[in-house]
Design a protein around this motif. Sequence first.
Motif, PDB file in Angstrom:
ATOM      1  N   VAL A 163      47.547  33.489  19.715  1.00  0.00           N
ATOM      2  CA  VAL A 163      47.426  33.954  21.097  1.00  0.00           C
ATOM      3  C   VAL A 163      46.209  33.309  21.739  1.00  0.00           C
ATOM      4  CG1 VAL A 163      47.077  35.946  22.601  1.00  0.00           C
ATOM      5  CG2 VAL A 163      48.555  36.158  20.601  1.00  0.00           C
ATOM      6  N   GLU A 164      46.391  32.761  22.910  1.00  0.00           N
ATOM      7  CA  GLU A 164      45.298  32.251  23.739  1.00  0.00           C
ATOM      8  C   GLU A 164      45.408  32.931  25.098  1.00  0.00           C
ATOM      9  OE1 GLU A 164      42.847  29.925  23.012  1.00  0.00           O
ATOM     10  OE2 GLU A 164      43.545  29.971  20.932  1.00  0.00           O
ATOM     11  N   LYS A 165      44.280  33.208  25.728  1.00  0.00           N
ATOM     12  CA  LYS A 165      44.342  33.871  27.024  1.00  0.00           C
ATOM     13  C   LYS A 165      43.238  33.370  27.936  1.00  0.00           C
ATOM     14  CE  LYS A 165      41.428  37.808  25.694  1.00  0.00           C
ATOM     15  NZ  LYS A 165      41.272  39.260  25.697  1.00  0.00           N
ATOM     16  N   ILE A 166      43.507  33.448  29.235  1.00  0.00           N
ATOM     17  CA  ILE A 166      42.523  33.202  30.296  1.00  0.00           C
ATOM     18  C   ILE A 166      42.622  34.392  31.248  1.00  0.00           C
ATOM     19  CG2 ILE A 166      41.841  31.694  32.190  1.00  0.00           C
ATOM     20  CD1 ILE A 166      43.192  29.386  30.790  1.00  0.00           C
ATOM     21  N   ARG A 167      41.699  35.290  31.321  1.00  0.00           N
ATOM     22  CA  ARG A 167      40.417  35.288  30.681  1.00  0.00           C
ATOM     23  C   ARG A 167      40.230  36.586  29.958  1.00  0.00           C
ATOM     24  NH1 ARG A 167      37.601  34.562  35.644  1.00  0.00           N
ATOM     25  NH2 ARG A 167      35.754  35.533  34.718  1.00  0.00           N
ATOM     26  N   GLU A 168      38.948  37.115  29.973  1.00  0.00           N
ATOM     27  CA  GLU A 168      38.585  38.190  29.053  1.00  0.00           C
ATOM     28  C   GLU A 168      39.355  39.492  29.285  1.00  0.00           C
ATOM     29  OE1 GLU A 168      35.552  38.367  32.469  1.00  0.00           O
ATOM     30  OE2 GLU A 168      36.692  36.847  31.351  1.00  0.00           O
ATOM     31  N   TYR A 169      39.846  39.725  30.526  1.00  0.00           N
ATOM     32  CA  TYR A 169      40.548  40.980  30.811  1.00  0.00           C
ATOM     33  C   TYR A 169      42.058  40.861  30.621  1.00  0.00           C
ATOM     34  CZ  TYR A 169      36.217  42.727  32.926  1.00  0.00           C
ATOM     35  OH  TYR A 169      34.920  43.139  33.147  1.00  0.00           O
ATOM     36  N   LYS A 170      42.564  39.701  30.218  1.00  0.00           N
ATOM     37  CA  LYS A 170      44.012  39.497  30.109  1.00  0.00           C
ATOM     38  C   LYS A 170      44.541  40.277  28.917  1.00  0.00           C
ATOM     39  CE  LYS A 170      47.574  37.592  32.020  1.00  0.00           C
ATOM     40  NZ  LYS A 170      47.958  37.944  33.374  1.00  0.00           N
ATOM     41  N   SER A 171      44.902  41.534  29.163  1.00  0.00           N
ATOM     42  CA  SER A 171      45.174  42.473  28.077  1.00  0.00           C
ATOM     43  C   SER A 171      46.461  42.174  27.330  1.00  0.00           C
ATOM     44  CB  SER A 171      45.212  43.904  28.624  1.00  0.00           C
ATOM     45  OG  SER A 171      46.226  44.043  29.604  1.00  0.00           O
ATOM     46  N   ALA A 172      47.361  41.370  27.924  1.00  0.00           N
ATOM     47  CA  ALA A 172      48.576  41.019  27.186  1.00  0.00           C
ATOM     48  C   ALA A 172      48.214  40.319  25.881  1.00  0.00           C
ATOM     49  CB  ALA A 172      49.478  40.123  28.042  1.00  0.00           C
ATOM     50  N   ARG A 458      36.293  35.562  40.724  1.00  0.00           N
ATOM     51  CA  ARG A 458      35.372  36.676  40.422  1.00  0.00           C
ATOM     52  C   ARG A 458      36.113  37.998  40.266  1.00  0.00           C
ATOM     53  NH1 ARG A 458      31.867  33.909  44.026  1.00  0.00           N
ATOM     54  NH2 ARG A 458      32.575  35.183  45.781  1.00  0.00           N
ATOM     55  N   ILE A 459      37.186  38.194  41.028  1.00  0.00           N
ATOM     56  CA  ILE A 459      37.947  39.453  40.915  1.00  0.00           C
ATOM     57  C   ILE A 459      39.215  39.253  40.081  1.00  0.00           C
ATOM     58  CG2 ILE A 459      37.095  40.498  43.033  1.00  0.00           C
ATOM     59  CD1 ILE A 459      39.568  39.518  44.461  1.00  0.00           C
ATOM     60  N   GLY A 460      39.361  38.037  39.532  1.00  0.00           N
ATOM     61  CA  GLY A 460      40.505  37.731  38.678  1.00  0.00           C
ATOM     62  C   GLY A 460      40.148  37.977  37.232  1.00  0.00           C
ATOM     63  N   GLY A 461      40.115  36.877  36.462  1.00  0.00           N
ATOM     64  CA  GLY A 461      39.752  37.015  35.058  1.00  0.00           C
ATOM     65  C   GLY A 461      40.740  37.827  34.253  1.00  0.00           C
ATOM     66  N   GLY A 462      41.968  37.979  34.770  1.00  0.00           N
ATOM     67  CA  GLY A 462      42.966  38.776  34.070  1.00  0.00           C
ATOM     68  C   GLY A 462      42.835  40.266  34.301  1.00  0.00           C
ATOM     69  N   ARG A 463      41.911  40.692  35.172  1.00  0.00           N
ATOM     70  CA  ARG A 463      41.650  42.125  35.342  1.00  0.00           C
ATOM     71  C   ARG A 463      42.741  42.799  36.178  1.00  0.00           C
ATOM     72  NH1 ARG A 463      36.037  45.268  35.678  1.00  0.00           N
ATOM     73  NH2 ARG A 463      36.866  47.341  36.066  1.00  0.00           N
ATOM     74  N   VAL A 464      43.129  43.978  35.716  1.00  0.00           N
ATOM     75  CA  VAL A 464      44.121  44.795  36.414  1.00  0.00           C
ATOM     76  C   VAL A 464      43.400  45.826  37.272  1.00  0.00           C
ATOM     77  CG1 VAL A 464      46.020  46.438  36.113  1.00  0.00           C
ATOM     78  CG2 VAL A 464      45.823  44.476  34.582  1.00  0.00           C
ATOM     79  N   TRP A 465      43.926  46.031  38.481  1.00  0.00           N
ATOM     80  CA  TRP A 465      43.351  47.004  39.425  1.00  0.00           C
ATOM     81  C   TRP A 465      44.427  47.995  39.875  1.00  0.00           C
ATOM     82  CZ3 TRP A 465      38.211  46.021  39.932  1.00  0.00           C
ATOM     83  CH2 TRP A 465      37.764  44.711  39.757  1.00  0.00           C
ATOM     84  N   THR A 466      44.003  49.176  40.279  1.00  0.00           N
ATOM     85  CA  THR A 466      44.910  50.061  41.014  1.00  0.00           C
ATOM     86  C   THR A 466      45.036  49.539  42.443  1.00  0.00           C
ATOM     87  OG1 THR A 466      43.168  51.524  41.843  1.00  0.00           O
ATOM     88  CG2 THR A 466      44.126  52.046  39.669  1.00  0.00           C
TER      89      THR A 466
END
Length: 564
Positions: A163-172, A458-466
């Motif tokens: 598994v490789e991911k971009i970036r740190e919040y990519k929880s998949a 900056r608001i990406g990084g794989g991060r999920v938001w409500t």
Amino acid sequence: MFRLLMVASLIVGVWYSMSGPNIRPGSYLVLDLTGSLEEGQANGLLNRLLGRGRSLVDVTDALLKVRHDGRIAGVIVRLGPLGSGWAQTQELRSALSLVKAEGKKVVALVEVELESASKEIYLASVADKVYVAPAAAPVFNGLAAHFTFLGGVWPKIDVAMQVEKIREYKSAGDELARESMSDAHREMGESILSDTESNLLQTIAAARNLTIAEVKAVADRSPSSAKELVSAGLADGVKSRSEILSEMGKGGEPVPTITDDDYADVRLGSLGIGDGPKIAVVHAAGAIQYGDPGRGRSVVASHQIAEALQNAAADSSISAIVLRVASPGGSPAGSDEIWTEVREAARKKPVIASLGDVAASGGYYIASAADRIVASPGTVTGSIGVVMFKPDISALLTRIGVHTQTLTRGRFSRLMDLDKSFDDAELSLVRKQMNDIYALFLDRVATGRKMKSEAVDRIGGGRVWTGQQALQNGLVDELGGLSDAVRIAAAAVGIHDADKVRLVHYPESGLLSRDLLRTGAAAAATAFEPTMVRIAADALEPIEGLLSLEPGVQVLIPELPRID
């Protein structure tokens, strides 16, 4: 004989649909909101005759009709366990609040047995009166977010999962490769859970004339009986359905009612609504795949959605387009094809994106091309990132006696073979591809949202938001549901009464015979499916999306966090 019976049923159904049910003045619509609601267009006559499940559009259309139907005095909502996510639940609550705004009464009857019912009580709180069924025992015990990790599975079955991911919040990537949360995943999960709890507490407190602290204290006590919920101020009484109908009636007679199934035969046009200027609703529900739709579970097929957008944009009778997105993402190529067609359509007429329970990663990718984006507070969105996975099953094959040999031409010809792991050169190639896709993802979002790529990063990084958090971060423009997106689209073309709008749903339905075959096959499969298989399938539901994906680079989240 079957065909004759089907034709006869259709003729009877069409006649009944045209004439409409007989509704006594002062009637109440009895709306059963137990279970799940499908995304997608409203069910037609055929689907209802064959017992297909209801969609969110079916329910919101019914409540729109109630607001304009002088024969209907209000709605009685029967609430069993809800299968909807928080965004759909919020859309239902908003639609019921509009019924109240028309001066019509809303009564909720909570019929959940001994299980967590925070979402159901949240929805019920919109009602003028909230009752709990005598034998029910809904538990108001706060919220929990559930995540599933597969990292411990692969060694047990001799599979090496890369598994490789971009970036740190990519929880998949985490849920595939790890056995527990990373720090970044935990931070993101805590943030989503806190925001959902805040909305839950504030909404119930305002509706039930309590303070937020009081509602929080009730959740910490976890009342579980009907009488305890009444004492806590979350309900007004303990009554059965028949007692409610008798109490609301006159002269000893129960109040007249109509079921939601029968009320579906009341046409919008018969009430002077839904028969005006046309707005297209293009439904993109499911995992995104490149190409045409195949058999099996519902997917967002890029060619099909692209064609729907082209047709809606080219139709001069359609004033605007609403893109309804309920997708965790999927294929980068498929996402980009749809993004491009959304941009092309927006050159011809307004395009408004409406986000459902989940519109993240590739789902947000395609939405970002719209002129405006509308999300519910509880929508799960964002996840601007890329993940790649590839299982090496060579050891498993050897253990069960399967041996493979491969002839090659080209250094990277075995790049995605499942009987070998990546070597260093192959891994370097894949990482470059992933970085290129992430850069394109950032660029597409930046272009659509009129932001700089650095700001998106900056608001990406794989991060999920409500949805609420996404609004604060500039990823969406307004909070609301599908009806709000239709209102915004209507206003954009000078239509001031959105209730008059006629919605045209895309992709278009298939041929009658094909629909019959698909529905019949699904019914047969369900009828002969063993109970234990259904139980196992329910248990594996959180990872179903991951297990059904083709190996390779993806823009997706595995499944929206289940919060209940």
